[in-house]
Design a protein around this motif. Structure first.
Motif, PDB file in Angstrom:
ATOM      1  N   SER A  51       0.853  -1.178   0.000  1.00 59.01           N
ATOM      2  CA  SER A  51       0.000   0.000   0.000  1.00 59.01           C
ATOM      3  C   SER A  51       0.889   1.227   0.000  1.00 59.01           C
ATOM      4  O   SER A  51       2.108   1.110   0.015  1.00 59.01           O
ATOM      5  N   GLN A  52       0.287   2.405  -0.012  1.00 55.57           N
ATOM      6  CA  GLN A  52       0.965   3.696  -0.160  1.00 55.57           C
ATOM      7  C   GLN A  52       1.414   3.845  -1.623  1.00 55.57           C
ATOM      8  O   GLN A  52       2.325   3.161  -2.090  1.00 55.57           O
ATOM      9  N   SER A  53       0.777   4.772  -2.308  1.00 55.00           N
ATOM     10  CA  SER A  53       0.971   4.869  -3.759  1.00 55.00           C
ATOM     11  C   SER A  53       2.437   5.016  -4.184  1.00 55.00           C
ATOM     12  O   SER A  53       2.874   4.346  -5.126  1.00 55.00           O
ATOM     13  N   LEU A  54       3.194   5.870  -3.498  1.00 56.24           N
ATOM     14  CA  LEU A  54       4.575   6.075  -3.961  1.00 56.24           C
ATOM     15  C   LEU A  54       5.458   4.860  -3.667  1.00 56.24           C
ATOM     16  O   LEU A  54       6.382   4.560  -4.433  1.00 56.24           O
ATOM     17  N   ALA A  55       5.168   4.153  -2.575  1.00 52.28           N
ATOM     18  CA  ALA A  55       5.911   2.917  -2.297  1.00 52.28           C
ATOM     19  C   ALA A  55       5.622   1.891  -3.392  1.00 52.28           C
ATOM     20  O   ALA A  55       6.520   1.178  -3.861  1.00 52.28           O
ATOM     21  N   ILE A  56       4.365   1.822  -3.811  1.00 48.62           N
ATOM     22  CA  ILE A  56       3.989   0.897  -4.893  1.00 48.62           C
ATOM     23  C   ILE A  56       4.713   1.293  -6.186  1.00 48.62           C
ATOM     24  O   ILE A  56       5.289   0.454  -6.882  1.00 48.62           O
ATOM     25  N   ILE A  57       4.694   2.582  -6.499  1.00 51.24           N
ATOM     26  CA  ILE A  57       5.301   3.050  -7.751  1.00 51.24           C
ATOM     27  C   ILE A  57       6.814   2.828  -7.727  1.00 51.24           C
ATOM     28  O   ILE A  57       7.413   2.410  -8.725  1.00 51.24           O
ATOM     29  N   ASN A  58       7.446   3.049  -6.582  1.00 57.03           N
ATOM     30  CA  ASN A  58       8.882   2.762  -6.473  1.00 57.03           C
ATOM     31  C   ASN A  58       9.170   1.272  -6.684  1.00 57.03           C
ATOM     32  O   ASN A  58      10.169   0.912  -7.305  1.00 57.03           O
ATOM     33  N   TYR A  59       8.294   0.415  -6.162  1.00 59.77           N
ATOM     34  CA  TYR A  59       8.479  -1.032  -6.364  1.00 59.77           C
ATOM     35  C   TYR A  59       8.346  -1.382  -7.848  1.00 59.77           C
ATOM     36  O   TYR A  59       9.144  -2.155  -8.394  1.00 59.77           O
ATOM     37  N   LEU A  60       7.350  -0.809  -8.496  1.00 56.98           N
ATOM     38  CA  LEU A  60       7.178  -1.066  -9.933  1.00 56.98           C
ATOM     39  C   LEU A  60       8.393  -0.564 -10.713  1.00 56.98           C
ATOM     40  O   LEU A  60       8.852  -1.206 -11.657  1.00 56.98           O
ATOM     41  N   GLU A  61       8.921   0.584 -10.292  1.00 54.22           N
ATOM     42  CA  GLU A  61      10.096   1.159 -10.951  1.00 54.22           C
ATOM     43  C   GLU A  61      11.303   0.220 -10.833  1.00 54.22           C
ATOM     44  O   GLU A  61      12.079   0.057 -11.777  1.00 54.22           O
ATOM     45  N   GLU A  62      11.451  -0.402  -9.664  1.00 55.18           N
ATOM     46  CA  GLU A  62      12.610  -1.265  -9.447  1.00 55.18           C
ATOM     47  C   GLU A  62      12.459  -2.624 -10.115  1.00 55.18           C
ATOM     48  O   GLU A  62      13.451  -3.235 -10.500  1.00 55.18           O
ATOM     49  N   THR A  63      11.213  -3.081 -10.251  1.00 55.09           N
ATOM     50  CA  THR A  63      11.009  -4.422 -10.826  1.00 55.09           C
ATOM     51  C   THR A  63      10.662  -4.376 -12.317  1.00 55.09           C
ATOM     52  O   THR A  63      10.793  -5.388 -13.004  1.00 55.09           O
ATOM     53  N   HIS A  64      10.200  -3.230 -12.780  1.00 52.22           N
ATOM     54  CA  HIS A  64       9.871  -3.040 -14.209  1.00 52.22           C
ATOM     55  C   HIS A  64      10.480  -1.712 -14.652  1.00 52.22           C
ATOM     56  O   HIS A  64       9.759  -0.720 -14.831  1.00 52.22           O
ATOM     57  N   PRO A  65      11.803  -1.668 -14.811  1.00 58.82           N
ATOM     58  CA  PRO A  65      12.475  -0.364 -14.993  1.00 58.82           C
ATOM     59  C   PRO A  65      12.152   0.396 -16.282  1.00 58.82           C
ATOM     60  O   PRO A  65      12.494   1.585 -16.368  1.00 58.82           O
ATOM     61  N   ASN A  66      11.485  -0.226 -17.233  1.00 69.66           N
ATOM     62  CA  ASN A  66      11.201   0.498 -18.489  1.00 69.66           C
ATOM     63  C   ASN A  66       9.720   0.729 -18.732  1.00 69.66           C
ATOM     64  O   ASN A  66       8.949  -0.205 -18.591  1.00 69.66           O
ATOM     65  N   PRO A  67       9.327   1.945 -19.124  1.00 74.84           N
ATOM     66  CA  PRO A  67      10.141   3.160 -19.181  1.00 74.84           C
ATOM     67  C   PRO A  67      10.396   3.692 -17.772  1.00 74.84           C
ATOM     68  O   PRO A  67       9.553   3.541 -16.907  1.00 74.84           O
ATOM     69  N   ARG A  68      11.534   4.323 -17.580  1.00 75.52           N
ATOM     70  CA  ARG A  68      11.897   4.815 -16.252  1.00 75.52           C
ATOM     71  C   ARG A  68      11.028   5.998 -15.828  1.00 75.52           C
ATOM     72  O   ARG A  68      10.695   6.854 -16.650  1.00 75.52           O
ATOM     73  N   LEU A  69      10.697   6.010 -14.534  1.00 76.60           N
ATOM     74  CA  LEU A  69       9.903   7.110 -13.971  1.00 76.60           C
ATOM     75  C   LEU A  69      10.744   7.994 -13.063  1.00 76.60           C
ATOM     76  O   LEU A  69      10.249   8.915 -12.438  1.00 76.60           O
ATOM     77  N   LEU A  70      12.040   7.669 -12.988  1.00 75.61           N
ATOM     78  CA  LEU A  70      13.019   8.492 -12.266  1.00 75.61           C
ATOM     79  C   LEU A  70      14.189   8.731 -13.202  1.00 75.61           C
ATOM     80  O   LEU A  70      14.693   7.787 -13.815  1.00 75.61           O
ATOM     81  N   PRO A  71      14.651   9.987 -13.309  1.00 81.24           N
ATOM     82  CA  PRO A  71      15.806  10.268 -14.171  1.00 81.24           C
ATOM     83  C   PRO A  71      17.053   9.555 -13.637  1.00 81.24           C
ATOM     84  O   PRO A  71      17.081   9.118 -12.485  1.00 81.24           O
ATOM     85  N   GLN A  72      18.094   9.486 -14.464  1.00 73.92           N
ATOM     86  CA  GLN A  72      19.305   8.805 -14.041  1.00 73.92           C
ATOM     87  C   GLN A  72      20.153   9.667 -13.099  1.00 73.92           C
ATOM     88  O   GLN A  72      20.751   9.181 -12.165  1.00 73.92           O
ATOM     89  N   ASP A  73      20.173  10.980 -13.356  1.00 76.97           N
ATOM     90  CA  ASP A  73      20.978  11.897 -12.559  1.00 76.97           C
ATOM     91  C   ASP A  73      20.392  12.055 -11.149  1.00 76.97           C
ATOM     92  O   ASP A  73      19.212  12.389 -10.993  1.00 76.97           O
TER      93      ASP A  73
END
Lengths: 215, 215
Positions: B70-92
């Motif tokens: 739960s918690q939307s940003l925690a969920i989105i961070n998990y998706l970002e780490e497990t499904h990195p493409n397309p990225r939702l966080l810049p590289q820098d």
């Protein structure tokens, strides 16, 4: 710019500032602290000078590596990425997600509701409202910790979740919340307060702590 | 478990649910949606069944890879780490920090203050309170975007900040906030709403959207 010492804008009692002070202490990053008194002069965070620095008009703000950051968890994530040791996020993505879920539950689900700006609106119901927000938040948190906790919030390593927990428990105590229904929160909080990084960052030991509240 | 389709518990109008729906759409993750009506039956999120699933008694919650988050940003961070493409966080790291600062400003600094539970407490001042929270949040955000924005909130790539922006602007419109003082927010919101992932995740196109609100 990158080689200059970071400057933390902080208020001794701000729970969000405390989160960042713990992170800086754990990672051994030395910094200069500029106190911003959220009460005095109608709130120094509302001054034109501070607004130019942080349009959100809140502490903490951190000047580091030539940029100014605000929002405690964004600052802590930046420190985690630029100073990875000791890590404040586990390596396993599922455990990282649990850490973030707990941190966000406190940072978005509890703390903002008992923040100064909301309490002002609540008038006489202030104390009752703050307590009810913290109680319902802690009931959920206690249940979640049953599944995630080891020595600390998630397993046996200190994480971002713990950096949010301790300042929130301190707020609960200020609002006289009965902590007996939350044995896991209470145990973890106690274990964390034994750590040096949590001690030196404590509201009772800041440059702007009033004499009567000093440890 | 890992191969099963994720299940999203969502309410069509919940701005936090919408953030996650956008992330799932952008990353092309197919999922089953279970509606949780936050109004009906006194709030279906308070049922014993849902509480067992998410002790925070809030949407969104996502069952994925054998865990419930739960918690939307925690969920989105998990998706970002497990499904990195397309990225939702810049590289820098500095740009990542800007993205997180904007996302947290909305997720911790604006949205919780105009949430259902707070509004209930505000009684007759409800509308006025919600507007004042959004207005002071948007004033700060507009200033920040002057430094960070390109086509979207930070540069020209869609990021987590944008996933928070669009649902918050929709809330502002529901609360009849005058958007004229925020030309950058307005421009970015419009550009984002043109993207397919923002369209299909829109509150007006959900399985639980009432007929009279359907697009």
């Amino acid at each position: 710019m990158a080689s200059e010492k970071p400057i933390l804008y902080s208020y001794f009692r701000s729970s969000c500032s405390w989160r960042v002070r713990i992170a800086l202490a754990l990672k051994g990053i030395s910094y200069d602290l500029v106190p911003v008194n959220l009460i005095k002069d109608g709130g120094q965070q509302f001054s034109a000078e501070f607004k130019a620095l942080n349009p959100m008009q809140q502490v903490p703000a951190l000047q580091i590596d030539g940029i100014t950051l605000s929002q405690s968890l964004a600052i802590i994530n930046y420190l985690e990425e630029t100073h990875p040791n000791p890590r404040l996020l586990p390596q396993d993505p599922k455990k990282r997600a649990q850490v973030r879920m707990i941190a966000d539950h406190i940072a978005s689900g509890i703390q903002p509701l008992q923040n100064l700006s909301v309490l002002k609106q609540m008038g006489e119901k202030k104390m009752e409202w703050a307590q009810s927000c913290i109680i319902s938040g802690f009931q959920a948190l206690e249940q979640i910790l049953q599944h995630t906790a080891g020595r600390y919030c998630v397993g046996d390593e200190v994480s971002m979740a713990d950096l949010c927990l301790v300042p929130q428990v301190a707020n609960a105590e200020r609002f006289k919340v009965d902590m007996r229904p939350y044995p896991i929160i209470t145990r973890i909080n106690k274990a964390l307060l034994d750590l040096e990084a949590f001690k030196i960052s404590h509201p009772s030991r800041q440059p702007d702590t009033p004499a009567e509240l000093r440890a």
